[in-house]
Motif scaffolding. Structure first.
Motif, PDB file in Angstrom:
ATOM      1  N   VAL A   1       0.846  -1.200   0.000  1.00 61.96           N
ATOM      2  CA  VAL A   1       0.000   0.000   0.000  1.00 61.96           C
ATOM      3  C   VAL A   1       0.877   1.244   0.000  1.00 61.96           C
ATOM      4  CG1 VAL A   1      -1.788   1.284   1.226  1.00 61.96           C
ATOM      5  CG2 VAL A   1      -1.864  -1.212   1.178  1.00 61.96           C
ATOM      6  N   CYS A   2       1.912   1.244   0.848  1.00 60.60           N
ATOM      7  CA  CYS A   2       2.847   2.374   0.883  1.00 60.60           C
ATOM      8  C   CYS A   2       3.472   2.592  -0.487  1.00 60.60           C
ATOM      9  CB  CYS A   2       3.952   2.123   1.909  1.00 60.60           C
ATOM     10  SG  CYS A   2       3.397   2.005   3.611  1.00 60.60           S
ATOM     11  N   ARG A   3       3.930   1.505  -1.103  1.00 59.30           N
ATOM     12  CA  ARG A   3       4.572   1.595  -2.414  1.00 59.30           C
ATOM     13  C   ARG A   3       3.609   2.166  -3.457  1.00 59.30           C
ATOM     14  NH1 ARG A   3       8.613  -2.002  -3.858  1.00 59.30           N
ATOM     15  NH2 ARG A   3       7.675  -3.591  -2.496  1.00 59.30           N
ATOM     16  N   ALA A   4       2.371   1.660  -3.448  1.00 59.97           N
ATOM     17  CA  ALA A   4       1.388   2.112  -4.444  1.00 59.97           C
ATOM     18  C   ALA A   4       1.016   3.581  -4.243  1.00 59.97           C
ATOM     19  CB  ALA A   4       0.137   1.230  -4.370  1.00 59.97           C
ATOM     20  N   LEU A   5       0.838   3.995  -2.990  1.00 58.93           N
ATOM     21  CA  LEU A   5       0.507   5.398  -2.721  1.00 58.93           C
ATOM     22  C   LEU A   5       1.642   6.325  -3.149  1.00 58.93           C
ATOM     23  CD1 LEU A   5      -1.214   5.163   0.789  1.00 58.93           C
ATOM     24  CD2 LEU A   5      -2.318   5.624  -1.404  1.00 58.93           C
ATOM     25  N   ARG A   6       2.878   5.873  -2.930  1.00 61.92           N
ATOM     26  CA  ARG A   6       4.030   6.703  -3.273  1.00 61.92           C
ATOM     27  C   ARG A   6       4.197   6.891  -4.783  1.00 61.92           C
ATOM     28  NH1 ARG A   6       3.779   9.328   0.015  1.00 61.92           N
ATOM     29  NH2 ARG A   6       4.847   9.423   2.003  1.00 61.92           N
ATOM     30  N   GLU A   7       3.537   6.051  -5.573  1.00 61.33           N
ATOM     31  CA  GLU A   7       3.644   6.197  -7.027  1.00 61.33           C
ATOM     32  C   GLU A   7       2.943   7.449  -7.530  1.00 61.33           C
ATOM     33  OE1 GLU A   7       2.182   2.623  -8.718  1.00 61.33           O
ATOM     34  OE2 GLU A   7       3.955   1.425  -8.204  1.00 61.33           O
ATOM     35  N   TRP A   8       1.970   7.952  -6.746  1.00 62.65           N
ATOM     36  CA  TRP A   8       1.238   9.127  -7.230  1.00 62.65           C
ATOM     37  C   TRP A   8       1.011  10.200  -6.171  1.00 62.65           C
ATOM     38  CZ3 TRP A   8      -3.396  10.225  -4.791  1.00 62.65           C
ATOM     39  CH2 TRP A   8      -3.982   9.201  -4.057  1.00 62.65           C
ATOM     40  N   SER A   9       1.425   9.969  -4.931  1.00 64.42           N
ATOM     41  CA  SER A   9       1.128  10.933  -3.874  1.00 64.42           C
ATOM     42  C   SER A   9       2.315  11.132  -2.928  1.00 64.42           C
ATOM     43  CB  SER A   9      -0.077  10.456  -3.057  1.00 64.42           C
ATOM     44  OG  SER A   9      -0.300  11.306  -1.947  1.00 64.42           O
TER      45      SER A   9
END
Length: 226
Positions: A65-73
């Motif tokens: 989740v952290c990785r995915a959020l960091r891709e756009w936020s």
């Protein structure tokens, strides 16, 4: 002005309710999710200002989740961890999380961590002067005072203090501090970091009242905690 929105992701309904209650009482809006997929969907729909994510989720790890959020936020991300999950906690911080809260947690600690993360997110990189508990760090002039007494620091010590104070309240992992101050080639040089932290602490212990500006999170990193 509308309240800041916090995304909460935890598969335990009691913890989810507790987090929601604590944050709402502190004046935040809360969006709650029980799975990684639900959390990412809600984040995309609501655009939260920060996220609190449990490391152990039923469909995929909180690290993802952290990785995915960091891709756009660039929103602050705090991870929830059990006491024995140190290695996973460090991996989450290296994947983009800003801080962690260990279960069980106190309401005051949780709110303070969220406030620190949001404060850092809203601060400009050009903040010229930081003043905390008698310590003054002038980032433009490369000068430091404690209780009006100037403290002489080496360039490395000043760089290290600058990173800590501009991220005050947030945990900075060994790896992140080493890479920001020394560069990527030093990411494993933890003994070097410990030596400079010890020297920095000693130099900041001036004035009539002792203060410990830099707190150790054992095995993980440091935070400026004044």
């Amino acid at each position: 002005m509308s309240a800041e929105r916090i995304l909460v992701c935890d598969d335990d309904p009691q913890i989810r309710r507790a987090l929601s209650l604590i944050l709402r009482e502190a004046g935040y809006e809360v969006t709650a999710a029980s799975t990684a997929k639900d959390a990412l969907d809600r984040a995309a729909l609501t655009g939260p200002h920060a996220a609190i994510v449990d490391l152990m989720l039923p469909d995929q790890p909180g690290i993802e989740v952290c990785r995915a959020l960091r891709e756009w936020s660039d929103m602050p991300i705090l991870v929830l961890s059990a006491i024995g999950e140190e290695a996973t906690k460090i991996e989450a911080l290296n994947m983009g999380a800003d801080d962690y809260v260990t279960k069980p947690f106190g309401p005051g600690e949780l709110v303070a961590r969220v406030q620190a993360a949001l404060r850092r997110a809203g601060r400009t990189a050009a903040e010229p002067r930081v003043e905390v508990d008698g310590l003054v760090v002038d980032l433009a002039a490369h000068a430091v005072w404690v209780d009006g007494e100037e403290v002489r620091l080496t360039p490395i010590e000043f760089s290290l203090l600058s990173v800590l104070v501009t991220n005050r309240g947030l945990l900075m992992t060994h790896r992140r501090l080493l890479e920001e101050v020394w560069g990527p080639g030093y990411s494993d040089a933890t003994p070097l970091l410990r030596t400079h932290i010890a020297n920095l602490r000693r130099k900041l212990q001036v004035g009539e009242r002792p203060r410990r500006f830099i707190r150790t999170d054992a095995g993980v990193g440091y935070r400026f905690a004044a």
